[in-house]
Design a protein around this motif. Structure first.
Motif, PDB file in Angstrom:
ATOM      1  N   GLU A   3       0.815  -1.215   0.000  1.00  0.00           N
ATOM      2  CA  GLU A   3       0.000   0.000   0.000  1.00  0.00           C
ATOM      3  C   GLU A   3       0.849   1.265   0.000  1.00  0.00           C
ATOM      4  OE1 GLU A   3       0.708  -0.899   4.326  1.00  0.00           O
ATOM      5  OE2 GLU A   3       0.318  -2.005   2.504  1.00  0.00           O
ATOM      6  N   SER A   4       2.068   1.176   0.496  1.00  0.00           N
ATOM      7  CA  SER A   4       2.951   2.329   0.521  1.00  0.00           C
ATOM      8  C   SER A   4       3.316   2.762  -0.888  1.00  0.00           C
ATOM      9  CB  SER A   4       4.220   1.998   1.300  1.00  0.00           C
ATOM     10  OG  SER A   4       3.892   1.620   2.605  1.00  0.00           O
ATOM     11  N   LEU A   5       3.671   1.790  -1.730  1.00  0.00           N
ATOM     12  CA  LEU A   5       3.977   2.110  -3.116  1.00  0.00           C
ATOM     13  C   LEU A   5       2.765   2.705  -3.805  1.00  0.00           C
ATOM     14  CD1 LEU A   5       5.871   1.992  -5.545  1.00  0.00           C
ATOM     15  CD2 LEU A   5       5.020  -0.307  -5.989  1.00  0.00           C
ATOM     16  N   LEU A   6       1.595   2.193  -3.490  1.00  0.00           N
ATOM     17  CA  LEU A   6       0.370   2.695  -4.096  1.00  0.00           C
ATOM     18  C   LEU A   6       0.185   4.179  -3.806  1.00  0.00           C
ATOM     19  CD1 LEU A   6      -2.338   2.273  -5.499  1.00  0.00           C
ATOM     20  CD2 LEU A   6      -3.281   1.553  -3.318  1.00  0.00           C
ATOM     21  N   THR A   7       0.328   4.570  -2.540  1.00  0.00           N
ATOM     22  CA  THR A   7       0.167   5.971  -2.181  1.00  0.00           C
ATOM     23  C   THR A   7       1.144   6.855  -2.944  1.00  0.00           C
ATOM     24  OG1 THR A   7      -0.526   5.313   0.039  1.00  0.00           O
ATOM     25  CG2 THR A   7       0.134   7.598  -0.251  1.00  0.00           C
ATOM     26  N   LYS A  67      -2.960  -4.794  -4.571  1.00  0.00           N
ATOM     27  CA  LYS A  67      -2.142  -5.160  -5.725  1.00  0.00           C
ATOM     28  C   LYS A  67      -2.839  -4.805  -7.034  1.00  0.00           C
ATOM     29  CE  LYS A  67       0.540  -8.947  -3.677  1.00  0.00           C
ATOM     30  NZ  LYS A  67       0.833 -10.399  -3.710  1.00  0.00           N
ATOM     31  N   ASP A  68      -4.152  -4.986  -7.079  1.00  0.00           N
ATOM     32  CA  ASP A  68      -4.895  -4.626  -8.288  1.00  0.00           C
ATOM     33  C   ASP A  68      -4.782  -3.136  -8.577  1.00  0.00           C
ATOM     34  OD1 ASP A  68      -5.675  -7.224  -8.654  1.00  0.00           O
ATOM     35  OD2 ASP A  68      -7.659  -6.980  -7.741  1.00  0.00           O
ATOM     36  N   VAL A  69      -4.883  -2.325  -7.529  1.00  0.00           N
ATOM     37  CA  VAL A  69      -4.778  -0.874  -7.727  1.00  0.00           C
ATOM     38  C   VAL A  69      -3.364  -0.498  -8.168  1.00  0.00           C
ATOM     39  CG1 VAL A  69      -5.082   1.380  -6.656  1.00  0.00           C
ATOM     40  CG2 VAL A  69      -6.613  -0.483  -6.061  1.00  0.00           C
ATOM     41  N   ILE A  70      -2.366  -1.186  -7.631  1.00  0.00           N
ATOM     42  CA  ILE A  70      -0.986  -0.921  -8.035  1.00  0.00           C
ATOM     43  C   ILE A  70      -0.802  -1.235  -9.519  1.00  0.00           C
ATOM     44  CG2 ILE A  70       1.396  -1.745  -7.797  1.00  0.00           C
ATOM     45  CD1 ILE A  70       0.904  -1.952  -4.830  1.00  0.00           C
ATOM     46  N   ASP A  71      -1.374  -2.335  -9.975  1.00  0.00           N
ATOM     47  CA  ASP A  71      -1.288  -2.666 -11.397  1.00  0.00           C
ATOM     48  C   ASP A  71      -1.881  -1.554 -12.247  1.00  0.00           C
ATOM     49  OD1 ASP A  71      -0.019  -5.049 -10.930  1.00  0.00           O
ATOM     50  OD2 ASP A  71      -1.856  -6.248 -10.960  1.00  0.00           O
ATOM     51  N   ILE A  72      -2.992  -0.991 -11.779  1.00  0.00           N
ATOM     52  CA  ILE A  72      -3.606   0.114 -12.513  1.00  0.00           C
ATOM     53  C   ILE A  72      -2.680   1.333 -12.522  1.00  0.00           C
ATOM     54  CG2 ILE A  72      -5.472   1.818 -12.417  1.00  0.00           C
ATOM     55  CD1 ILE A  72      -7.326  -0.419 -11.551  1.00  0.00           C
ATOM     56  N   GLU A 127     -14.162  -1.676 -11.973  1.00  0.00           N
ATOM     57  CA  GLU A 127     -14.215  -3.075 -11.560  1.00  0.00           C
ATOM     58  C   GLU A 127     -13.676  -3.270 -10.147  1.00  0.00           C
ATOM     59  OE1 GLU A 127     -12.151  -5.510 -14.303  1.00  0.00           O
ATOM     60  OE2 GLU A 127     -13.509  -5.114 -15.988  1.00  0.00           O
ATOM     61  N   ILE A 128     -12.549  -2.660  -9.853  1.00  0.00           N
ATOM     62  CA  ILE A 128     -11.978  -2.884  -8.517  1.00  0.00           C
ATOM     63  C   ILE A 128     -12.781  -2.147  -7.452  1.00  0.00           C
ATOM     64  CG2 ILE A 128      -9.667  -3.230  -9.480  1.00  0.00           C
ATOM     65  CD1 ILE A 128      -8.911  -0.522  -8.257  1.00  0.00           C
ATOM     66  N   LYS A 129     -13.434  -1.030  -7.804  1.00  0.00           N
ATOM     67  CA  LYS A 129     -14.329  -0.380  -6.850  1.00  0.00           C
ATOM     68  C   LYS A 129     -15.499  -1.301  -6.523  1.00  0.00           C
ATOM     69  CE  LYS A 129     -15.395   3.943  -7.397  1.00  0.00           C
ATOM     70  NZ  LYS A 129     -15.829   5.201  -8.059  1.00  0.00           N
ATOM     71  N   LYS A 493       9.709  -8.196  -0.668  1.00  0.00           N
ATOM     72  CA  LYS A 493       8.752  -7.097  -0.783  1.00  0.00           C
ATOM     73  C   LYS A 493       8.775  -6.487  -2.177  1.00  0.00           C
ATOM     74  CE  LYS A 493       7.260  -7.289   3.449  1.00  0.00           C
ATOM     75  NZ  LYS A 493       5.865  -7.700   3.737  1.00  0.00           N
ATOM     76  N   ALA A 494       9.972  -6.356  -2.763  1.00  0.00           N
ATOM     77  CA  ALA A 494      10.076  -5.782  -4.101  1.00  0.00           C
ATOM     78  C   ALA A 494       9.421  -6.686  -5.144  1.00  0.00           C
ATOM     79  CB  ALA A 494      11.541  -5.542  -4.443  1.00  0.00           C
ATOM     80  N   LYS A 495       9.548  -7.993  -4.935  1.00  0.00           N
ATOM     81  CA  LYS A 495       8.961  -8.951  -5.875  1.00  0.00           C
ATOM     82  C   LYS A 495       7.445  -8.959  -5.787  1.00  0.00           C
ATOM     83  CE  LYS A 495       9.229 -13.870  -7.097  1.00  0.00           C
ATOM     84  NZ  LYS A 495       9.835 -15.187  -6.743  1.00  0.00           N
ATOM     85  N   GLU A 496       6.893  -8.770  -4.585  1.00  0.00           N
ATOM     86  CA  GLU A 496       5.442  -8.830  -4.388  1.00  0.00           C
ATOM     87  C   GLU A 496       4.709  -7.847  -5.283  1.00  0.00           C
ATOM     88  OE1 GLU A 496       4.618  -8.144  -0.300  1.00  0.00           O
ATOM     89  OE2 GLU A 496       5.042 -10.206   0.331  1.00  0.00           O
ATOM     90  N   ILE A 497       5.289  -6.684  -5.491  1.00  0.00           N
ATOM     91  CA  ILE A 497       4.597  -5.631  -6.237  1.00  0.00           C
ATOM     92  C   ILE A 497       5.314  -5.289  -7.541  1.00  0.00           C
ATOM     93  CG2 ILE A 497       3.480  -4.628  -4.225  1.00  0.00           C
ATOM     94  CD1 ILE A 497       5.720  -2.561  -4.138  1.00  0.00           C
ATOM     95  N   ASN A 498       6.185  -6.195  -8.005  1.00  0.00           N
ATOM     96  CA  ASN A 498       6.928  -5.983  -9.244  1.00  0.00           C
ATOM     97  C   ASN A 498       7.750  -4.696  -9.220  1.00  0.00           C
ATOM     98  OD1 ASN A 498       6.068  -8.341 -10.597  1.00  0.00           O
ATOM     99  ND2 ASN A 498       4.127  -7.356 -11.115  1.00  0.00           N
ATOM    100  N   PHE A 499       8.145  -4.288  -8.022  1.00  0.00           N
ATOM    101  CA  PHE A 499       8.949  -3.074  -7.895  1.00  0.00           C
ATOM    102  C   PHE A 499      10.343  -3.295  -8.472  1.00  0.00           C
ATOM    103  CE2 PHE A 499      12.006  -0.484  -5.472  1.00  0.00           C
ATOM    104  CZ  PHE A 499      11.497   0.783  -5.696  1.00  0.00           C
ATOM    105  N   LEU A 500      10.931  -4.463  -8.182  1.00  0.00           N
ATOM    106  CA  LEU A 500      12.286  -4.757  -8.659  1.00  0.00           C
ATOM    107  C   LEU A 500      12.489  -6.260  -8.656  1.00  0.00           C
ATOM    108  CD1 LEU A 500      15.522  -2.867  -7.737  1.00  0.00           C
ATOM    109  CD2 LEU A 500      15.517  -5.352  -7.598  1.00  0.00           C
ATOM    110  N   MET A 501      13.160  -6.750  -9.691  1.00  0.00           N
ATOM    111  CA  MET A 501      13.471  -8.175  -9.790  1.00  0.00           C
ATOM    112  C   MET A 501      14.955  -8.332 -10.088  1.00  0.00           C
ATOM    113  SD  MET A 501      10.525  -9.880  -9.445  1.00  0.00           S
ATOM    114  CE  MET A 501      10.412 -11.382 -10.404  1.00  0.00           C
ATOM    115  N   VAL A 502      15.516  -9.455  -9.646  1.00  0.00           N
ATOM    116  CA  VAL A 502      16.927  -9.746  -9.838  1.00  0.00           C
ATOM    117  C   VAL A 502      17.080 -10.882 -10.845  1.00  0.00           C
ATOM    118  CG1 VAL A 502      19.037 -10.584  -8.741  1.00  0.00           C
ATOM    119  CG2 VAL A 502      17.577  -8.955  -7.541  1.00  0.00           C
ATOM    120  N   CYS A 503      17.977 -10.700 -11.826  1.00  0.00           N
ATOM    121  CA  CYS A 503      18.322 -11.754 -12.774  1.00  0.00           C
ATOM    122  C   CYS A 503      19.691 -12.315 -12.392  1.00  0.00           C
ATOM    123  CB  CYS A 503      18.381 -11.202 -14.197  1.00  0.00           C
ATOM    124  SG  CYS A 503      16.772 -10.981 -14.947  1.00  0.00           S
TER     125      CYS A 503
END
Length: 889
Positions: A3-7, A67-72, A127-129, A493-503
């Motif tokens: 929710e922090s990233l969302l805000t 998570k749905d709102v973050i995707d939006i 839809e999410i509302k 935490k970064a992976k949960e919201i697609n904030f950052l991924m490591v290869c």
């Protein structure tokens, strides 16, 4: 939490991106109306979730909704970024615009697609509302988390608690005279138990230092490269191979070790394979050499050696746990005030019980309490929120609790640490600049974004979520790192919201298809161009290995391109117009300056250009046209012509850091550049530079706190620095003189800024003893003087009692000194002393009275007075020392 990233994302889009989009097409009613509706919907959603940062998300349906709102939010960000990229900079009047759109079918098609994309997003929001109403997601959590109070605590590590008996046992194994064979001693335990802390305590013990000297400390980590480990051992031994062949480096290491008794520490080993590889490099000369291993895995320890059973580190007992907890929770007091049985003390005992004796959990939880209002209600509220059961994951749960109490912006900054490999030593300033470039840092009154980002990092350190590995002389953070357990949380935490991924390997690219930021932890080969990567909306690419084919033009909305380690070869110089941060390391752009420069010139948002470790010639024709620049860090080489400083024709009012630029010939004819906000300046001055022009430049700078001058600069600076407007505020002065060897420097009182913390005088010769002037700089903590040894007359220097009150580090090199007197009471804070190639000067006996001294490195051209050395070491048993003499010096 997510929710922090969302805000943050919604706030940024509503206040910035969407506003820009509306302005672009303020007369195109259809698009404007759709964007305004979208903005209004976002505002309503943002109001609904605004208090989420103060509450816990406790149900899976709540988390999924967020998570749905973050995707939006991500969809909106992508649409707006592409919109700003594709649409023209300036549109004509209403009729002219319509005519232009009709003529330019591609633009009209794009505008139609943009409008359709907005409508799809609006439908998704509806839809999410409806989802929220259907599943009764009317609140995002339960009890409110107590808000932190301001903290002015100094950055620093707590004293080591416990481990006394464990340390003594390990020292006994290391110094076992009856066992002369090369032997492995292992410390085993779960993450957060203090294995590394104990190993450092053992290596710092006087018995170990006297026996082995300075240990060779190697951090291994879960994913390691044998060549990197061998190279690090090579550096510790001061042997250097020009060949990167592992076998040749191994032979150099063998030869360097075979004549000495050594101690090598392999910290954080995860596989039995490593010891089999390292053992081949280490000679067993039956002299009692040792290897100390820390690991979480018992089989790794057993597989290395069976001489000693693996030392299974126990948890701290209740008394030790309470001491460590209070050390962090109640700094400077170490105990709760009042009667030991009062309510706060009882709460402290309950907090400690949850930590199960794990030092990392105790430190992190105690640091969290130090940020919480110091009263029963606040502490009890936090205790009640820790409702998890005993599952064996107490350390992880406690760290997650500390993470939950971060503000939304600090959560994002903490997640950024997921980009770095395990145990990576992170340079602080580039990290802070990436946070700013990513727009993770909120605006605060009376502070620059860089200053706010520095406060964020200091706060994470005070919360024990980040460790300081090295500080600057002024106390600011120079390098930092994160504990493995904390890094695992950041990755999760970064992976949960697609904030950052490591290869970490080639197959990882597919799972990164939705990530906004990607860190590449392996070297790309010739057959694996990164341009095949499917995610065209990635915002950051961070490389930690060699990369042979990088076509960054495929990433149209890229903001950060960082080469942290290894060699980066860009396939072309074009694209990425949204780029804000560019760092290229160990890459040569020599002979490609024009192509590179033309690309940089097109960057409309570029803030940081870091080419410190790149080879290049003069780039001044192109880079100064990027008026958004804040930090320009170029390379300096005697073999290449440095880049000229910015001309007077450009407006660089945002520029804060300017490094290794040459005095510009245009200043004399056209005037000085407009760079009033520069705080860090490094300028190269050649002999033909008119001193009046360079002095006029410095006359116009009021904000400078760090100043470096290279070249023919003695007359320019030392004789006139007192009149420059930054004289009182200057904290760091580096004067690297490259003029005639006959030039000498005579210091007098008032010549140097009074509040200097760091002073470097390079290639200078003195007619008189400089110490009487320098020792009066009451704030000075770091002093490095390098001579040229061209002067025939030798110096007699003296440090008087009460002089150098704050000095912590003193380095003297290539000076011609025949005598040095130190009065008792001089340099009371000195920790590090290095004297190298300074003529016939002998170690003053008064060194034994420097009670803060920890490191002494003395290399001279005359034979040591070992009676004096013996007296010094007898008085200072904990002193780390390195002595040598060489008549050829």
């Amino acid at each position: 939490m997510a929710e922090s990233l969302l805000t943050n994302v919604l706030g940024k889009l509503a206040a910035f991106a969407v506003e820009k989009a509306v302005k672009k097409f303020q007369s195109l009613y259809g698009i404007r109306r759709e964007v305004e509706i979208l903005s209004r919907e976002l505002t309503y959603i943002q109001a609904f979730i605004k208090d989420a940062d103060r509450k816990h998300i406790v149900e899976e349906r709540q988390l999924q909704w967020v998570k749905d709102v973050i995707d939006i939010a991500y969809q909106i960000e992508d649409a707006v970024d592409i919109f700003l990229l594709e649409c023209p900079e300036k549109l004509p009047g209403f009729m002219g615009r319509l005519q232009g759109l009709v003529k330019k079918a591609t633009q009209l098609s794009f505008l139609y697609k943009f409008q359709e994309e907005i409508k799809k997003i609006q439908g998704r929001i509806r839809e999410i509302k409806q989802f929220r109403e259907t599943y009764e997601i009317n609140t995002l959590g339960g009890d409110e988390i107590p808000q932190p109070h301001p903290s002015l605590l100094p950055i620093g590590d707590p004293e080591v608690v416990g481990f006394a008996r464990d340390g003594a046992n390990l020292v006994k194994y290391l110094l076992d005279d009856e066992n002369t064979s090369l032997t492995v001693v292992s410390i085993v335990g779960p993450g957060g138990l203090g294995k590394t802390t104990l190993a450092r305590k053992v290596c710092n013990s006087i018995e170990v230092i006297k026996t082995f000297g300075e240990p060779i400390w190697i951090t291994v980590s879960q994913k390691y490269d044998l060549l990197d480990i061998l190279t690090n051992i090579e550096k510790h031994l001061n042997v250097k191979s020009t060949d990167l062949d592992a076998n040749k480096i191994a032979q150099l290491i063998w030869n360097a070790l075979k004549e000495r008794r050594y101690l090598i520490v392999l910290d954080d080993v995860w596989t039995e394979k490593l010891w089999a590889e390292i053992a081949k490099v280490l000679p067993n000369t039956e002299n009692g050499s040792r290897v100390l291993i820390t690991t979480r895995i018992a089989n790794v320890a057993k597989g290395a050696d069976t001489t000693y059973d693996p030392y299974e580190l126990p948890a701290l007992d209740d008394e030790q746990s309470l001491e460590l907890f209070l050390q962090k929770a109640v700094p400077k007091k170490h105990q709760c005030p009042g009667d030991p049985t009062d309510d706060l003390k009882n709460l402290a005992i309950k907090f400690v019980a949850k930590c199960k004796g794990l030092p990392l959990a105790l430190v992190v939880l105690g640091s969290l309490l130090s940020k919480t209002p110091y009263n029963f209600h606040a502490w009890n509220t936090l205790l009640q929120s820790m409702s998890w059961q005993d599952t064996g994951n107490e350390c992880t749960e406690i760290i997650a609790t500390s993470y939950d109490h971060l503000s939304f912006a600090k959560k994002l900054c903490f997640m950024y640490f997921a980009a770095y490999p395990e145990d990576f030593e992170i340079e602080a300033k580039p990290l802070l600049r990436m946070w700013v470039a990513e727009q993770l840092i909120p605006h605060e009154e009376r502070r620059t974004l860089e200053e706010t980002s520095e406060c964020f990092l200091e706060d994470l350190v005070q919360r024990s979520m980040v460790q300081v590995s090295k500080k600057n002389p002024d106390g600011s953070i120079k390098y930092c790192r994160v504990h493995d357990v904390l890094r695992e949380l950041a990755v999760k935490k970064a992976k949960e919201i697609n904030f950052l991924m490591v290869c970490s390997k080639p197959n990882d690219w597919e799972r990164c298809s939705k990530a906004r930021r990607v860190a590449i932890h392996y070297s790309l080969d010739l057959n694996e161009p990164i341009c095949n990567y499917a995610n065209s909306y990635v915002r950051s690419l961070l490389f930690f290995g060699d990369s042979s084919k990088i076509d960054h033009s495929k990433y149209r909305v890229l903001r950060v391109l960082g080469n942290m380690r290894g060699e980066l070869k860009l396939q072309n110089f074009k694209g990425s117009p949204h780029l804000r941060y560019l760092q290229l390391q160990t890459i040569s752009i020599k002979d490609k300056e024009r192509e590179f420069g033309e690309w940089i010139k097109k960057m409309k948002y570029l803030e940081t250009l870091d080419l410190r470790k790149s080879l290049h010639s003069d780039l001044s024709e192109w880079i100064w046209q990027a008026e958004t620049l804040k930090h320009v860090l170029l390379s300096f080489s005697l073999l290449l012509v440095p880049t000229q400083g910015p001309p007077s024709s450009v407006n660089l009012r945002n520029l804060q850091s300017l490094s290794d630029v040459r005095w510009s010939e245009s200043w004399e004819a056209s005037g000085l550049p407009n760079i009033p906000e520069v705080r860090e300046l490094c300028i190269v001055v050649d002999r033909k530079a008119p001193k009046r022009d360079v002095a006029s430049l410095l006359d116009g700078l009021k904000q400078v706190v760090n100043l470096t001058m290279r070249g023919d600069v003695i007359d320019l600076l030392i004789t006139g620095i007192g009149r420059f407007p930054f004289y009182e505020n200057l904290r760091t002065l580096v004067l690297d003189h490259n003029g005639d060897s006959d030039d000498t420097l005579v210091l007098c009182d008032g010549m140097l800024p009074p509040h200097l913390i760091e002073l470097v005088l390079g290639n200078c010769e003195f007619e008189l003893d400089p110490m009487p002037v320098l020792e009066k700089l009451v704030c000075l903590k770091f002093l490095w003087i390098r001579g040229t040894k061209s002067k025939d007359d030798s110096l007699r220097i003296e440090c008087s009692a009460g002089g150098f009150k704050q000095l912590e580090c003193l380095i003297l090199e290539h000076l011609v000194i025949d005598q040095w007197e130190i009065e008792i009471g001089a340099m009371p804070m000195l920790k590090y002393l290095r004297v190298w190639a300074c003529g016939s000067v002998a170690i003053p006996p008064e060194v034994m009275h420097l009670h803060s001294l920890q490191h002494l490195d003395w290399q001279t051209a005359v034979e040591m007075n070992y009676d004096v050395l013996s007296d010094i070491l007898e008085q200072r048993p904990h002193l780390r020392q390195k002595f040598s003499y060489d008549l050829a010096i």
